[in-house]
Design a protein around this motif. Structure first.
Motif, short mmCIF file in Angstrom:
data_model
loop_
_atom_site.label_atom_id
_atom_site.label_comp_id
_atom_site.label_asym_id
_atom_site.label_seq_id
_atom_site.Cartn_x
_atom_site.Cartn_y
_atom_site.Cartn_z
N ARG A 1 0.86 -1.14 0.07
CA ARG A 1 0.07 0.04 -0.11
C ARG A 1 0.86 1.32 0.09
NH1 ARG A 1 -5.90 0.17 2.42
NH2 ARG A 1 -6.75 1.84 1.05
N SER A 2 0.83 2.03 -0.91
CA SER A 2 1.57 3.28 -1.23
C SER A 2 0.92 4.14 -2.33
CB SER A 2 2.96 2.94 -1.59
OG SER A 2 3.07 2.40 -3.08
N ALA A 3 1.62 5.04 -2.70
CA ALA A 3 0.95 5.97 -3.55
C ALA A 3 0.69 5.25 -5.11
CB ALA A 3 1.90 7.07 -4.22
N LEU A 4 1.66 3.93 -5.17
CA LEU A 4 1.55 3.31 -6.54
C LEU A 4 1.17 2.12 -6.26
CD1 LEU A 4 4.89 4.36 -8.14
CD2 LEU A 4 2.73 4.71 -9.00
N HIS A 5 0.90 1.52 -5.01
CA HIS A 5 0.30 0.06 -4.49
C HIS A 5 -1.06 0.13 -3.77
CE1 HIS A 5 4.67 -0.12 -4.80
NE2 HIS A 5 4.72 -1.21 -5.38
N HIS A 6 -1.67 -0.82 -3.99
CA HIS A 6 -2.98 -1.04 -3.33
C HIS A 6 -3.07 -2.47 -3.27
CE1 HIS A 6 -7.29 -0.24 -2.93
NE2 HIS A 6 -6.91 0.87 -1.99
N PRO A 7 -3.85 -2.82 -2.19
CA PRO A 7 -3.82 -4.30 -2.00
C PRO A 7 -4.91 -4.95 -2.89
CG PRO A 7 -4.99 -3.12 -0.28
CD PRO A 7 -4.18 -2.04 -1.07
N GLU A 8 -5.94 -4.29 -3.39
CA GLU A 8 -6.54 -4.66 -4.46
C GLU A 8 -6.69 -3.81 -5.83
OE1 GLU A 8 -11.39 -6.20 -5.43
OE2 GLU A 8 -10.76 -5.44 -3.35
N PHE A 9 -6.43 -4.21 -6.50
CA PHE A 9 -6.13 -3.18 -7.92
C PHE A 9 -6.48 -4.19 -9.47
CE2 PHE A 9 -1.91 -5.74 -7.31
CZ PHE A 9 -1.39 -5.81 -8.70
N THR A 10 -6.37 -3.43 -10.32
CA THR A 10 -6.75 -4.10 -11.69
C THR A 10 -5.66 -4.41 -12.62
OG1 THR A 10 -9.03 -2.65 -11.50
CG2 THR A 10 -8.33 -3.55 -13.59
N MET A 11 -5.48 -5.31 -13.11
CA MET A 11 -4.45 -5.86 -13.83
C MET A 11 -5.03 -6.13 -15.28
SD MET A 11 -1.88 -9.14 -13.35
CE MET A 11 -1.04 -8.14 -12.03
N LEU A 12 -4.45 -5.69 -16.28
CA LEU A 12 -4.82 -6.02 -17.69
C LEU A 12 -3.43 -6.90 -18.02
CD1 LEU A 12 -5.90 -5.78 -20.56
CD2 LEU A 12 -4.36 -3.59 -20.85
N GLU A 13 -3.93 -8.23 -18.23
CA GLU A 13 -3.11 -9.32 -18.78
C GLU A 13 -3.65 -9.72 -20.23
OE1 GLU A 13 -0.80 -13.08 -16.61
OE2 GLU A 13 -1.44 -11.27 -15.49
N TRP A 14 -2.69 -9.98 -21.20
CA TRP A 14 -2.84 -10.57 -22.44
C TRP A 14 -1.65 -11.44 -23.10
CZ3 TRP A 14 -1.40 -5.69 -21.79
CH2 TRP A 14 -0.54 -5.12 -22.64
N ALA B 1 4.46 -19.11 -26.41
CA ALA B 1 3.65 -17.81 -26.41
C ALA B 1 4.49 -16.82 -25.70
CB ALA B 1 2.25 -18.28 -25.32
N SER B 2 3.60 -15.65 -25.89
CA SER B 2 4.43 -14.23 -25.15
C SER B 2 3.22 -13.79 -24.34
CB SER B 2 4.95 -13.42 -26.07
OG SER B 2 5.97 -13.91 -26.86
N GLY B 3 3.54 -13.00 -23.32
CA GLY B 3 2.48 -12.51 -22.40
C GLY B 3 2.99 -11.37 -21.73
N VAL B 4 2.12 -10.31 -21.04
CA VAL B 4 2.39 -9.44 -20.05
C VAL B 4 1.29 -8.95 -19.37
CG1 VAL B 4 1.55 -7.71 -22.20
CG2 VAL B 4 3.34 -7.02 -20.49
N ALA B 5 1.53 -8.53 -18.31
CA ALA B 5 0.68 -7.86 -17.30
C ALA B 5 1.09 -6.48 -17.04
CB ALA B 5 1.01 -8.75 -16.00
N LEU B 6 -0.08 -5.62 -17.34
CA LEU B 6 0.12 -4.12 -17.15
C LEU B 6 -0.82 -3.66 -16.01
CD1 LEU B 6 0.21 -1.62 -20.05
CD2 LEU B 6 -1.43 -1.33 -18.28
N GLY B 7 -0.29 -2.80 -15.16
CA GLY B 7 -0.91 -2.25 -14.03
C GLY B 7 -1.91 -1.05 -14.72
N PHE B 8 -3.21 -1.59 -14.69
CA PHE B 8 -4.17 -0.63 -15.42
C PHE B 8 -4.20 0.57 -14.65
CE2 PHE B 8 -8.53 0.65 -16.09
CZ PHE B 8 -8.47 1.01 -17.54
N ASP B 9 -4.58 0.62 -13.23
CA ASP B 9 -4.76 1.74 -12.38
C ASP B 9 -3.42 2.76 -12.77
OD1 ASP B 9 -6.83 0.44 -10.94
OD2 ASP B 9 -5.30 -1.01 -10.57
N ARG B 10 -2.27 2.20 -12.67
CA ARG B 10 -1.15 3.07 -12.92
C ARG B 10 -1.20 3.86 -14.21
NH1 ARG B 10 4.12 -0.17 -10.38
NH2 ARG B 10 3.31 -0.51 -8.15
#
Length: 352
Positions: free
Chosen positions: A112-125, A322-331
């Motif tokens: 939990r910080s300015a950039l962290h939250h215990p529950e957040f949204t991840m875009l992964e593809w 395969a290739s994949g990535v996770a992106l912090g949507f909220d950030r």
């Protein structure tokens, strides 16, 4: 008391404070819609993995929320809220899906910080049988898309600015350590990628750095990355930090011809880490070994370990390249709206 401090002490649901927050939340919805359309136009299928899992992930420094699932017999089974939908999504690739994406909540404890939250949204593809480079190009395109959606010209966070439309910087981890910290990182790895903490500590001394008491290679690597390298990334333009040491990439395949490094990249903008992607490892034997190593280190540092997902390891035998990535949507929304705290772009933050 200033207007800003009064606002911070007002509950997020208060009409006055919600009115202040609403423009960023509306922008979040527009970015969400734009991302989903972008994915659909490229034949990605949006999937919805369950958040409740037998294993939350097996990386040393990821911390999960534990719970108990009680069956009809009244007996309880330990379960976890996932830290990423990765295991389930790779099972879907093993089942035959070829382009899939997920935009959903994930949970990480102790964050939990300015950039962290215990529950957040991840875009992964994920893209099946498509190169690592394609996923990197996707990530950069979506960063530009977010900026175009809100009309922002420059990302800014804590005084660091970045043009999301400029051509991205591409630099390997080894190059970044040499340029920004004076560390020859590859000299601390043998031909198989085994890391030597003593050699890395020696490099730090030669570079004039204080060496922490914990001289495990991974700890020293993270210390240098956070203190010396990351502050120099994503300034002026987006940075793609590429080819992580294999020991720091538990789920990525190794680079052909150099077993010291892996097909793992991270993307930074204005000093903010936005995405973490891989050329995916599909060797179940090597994956099990890596997970066991990670959990042994977790037990050493934190006194706990998480179970392995045996179903996931079995699925790797059927999973194609395969290739994949996770992106912090909220950030990403933060940067595209100029917000300075993650909670400014969350519809409702987790209560403290």
């Amino acid at each position: 008391m200033t207007a800003s401090s009064r606002n911070e002490q007002t509950p997020w649901w208060h009409p006055d404070r919600h009115a202040d927050r609403r423009p960023a939340l509306m922008a979040r919805s527009r970015i969400d819609a734009a991302v989903r359309l972008w994915l659909a136009e490229r034949d990605f299928l949006i999937v919805d993995p369950p958040g409740l899992q037998r294993s939350p992930g097996n990386e040393t420094h990821l911390h999960a929320f534990a719970t108990e699932m009680v069956g009809k017999d009244g007996l309880g089974q330990a379960m976890y809220l996932h830290t990423s939908p990765e295991f389930t999504m790779k099972k879907l690739l093993a089942a035959g899906e070829r382009r899939i994406a997920s935009l959903q909540h994930v949970w990480r404890n102790r964050e939990r910080s300015a950039l962290h939250h215990p529950e957040f949204t991840m875009l992964e593809w994920y893209r099946v049988e498509e190169p690592y480079e394609a996923i990197i190009a996707d990530t950069l395109a979506l960063i530009r898309l977010a900026a175009e959606t809100t009309g922002i010209d420059r990302f800014s966070f804590r005084g660091r600015e970045c043009d999301p439309r400029a051509e991205a910087e591409r630099i390997s981890v080894a190059e970044a350590f040499m340029v920004h910290a004076g560390i020859d990182l590859l000299a601390t790895l043998d031909a198989e990628g085994t890391a030597d903490g003593a050699k890395l500590a020696e490099q730090m001394v030669r570079a004039g750095m204080a060496v922490p008491e914990d001289r495990a290679w991974s700890y020293l690597f993270t210390h240098i990355l956070v203190d010396k390298v990351e502050p120099k990334l994503g300034n002026g333009r987006v940075t793609v930090l590429d080819r992580y040491p294999a020991v720091e990439a538990a789920l990525a395949r190794r680079v052909p011809g150099d077993r010291r490094v892996s097909e793992r990249f991270e993307v930074y903008a204005s000093g903010v880490e936005l995405a973490n992607g891989f050329g995916e490892l599909t060797d179940a034997t090597e994956q099990r070994t890596r997970f066991e190593t990670e959990m042994a280190e977790k037990a050493r540092i934190y006194g706990e370990r998480y179970p392995l997902d045996e179903e996931f390891l079995a699925a790797l035998a059927h999973m194609p390249e395969a290739s994949g990535v996770a992106l912090g949507f909220d950030r990403l929304v933060m940067l595209a709206t100029g917000a300075q705290r993650i909670e400014a772009v969350l519809w409702a933050p987790v209560a403290e």
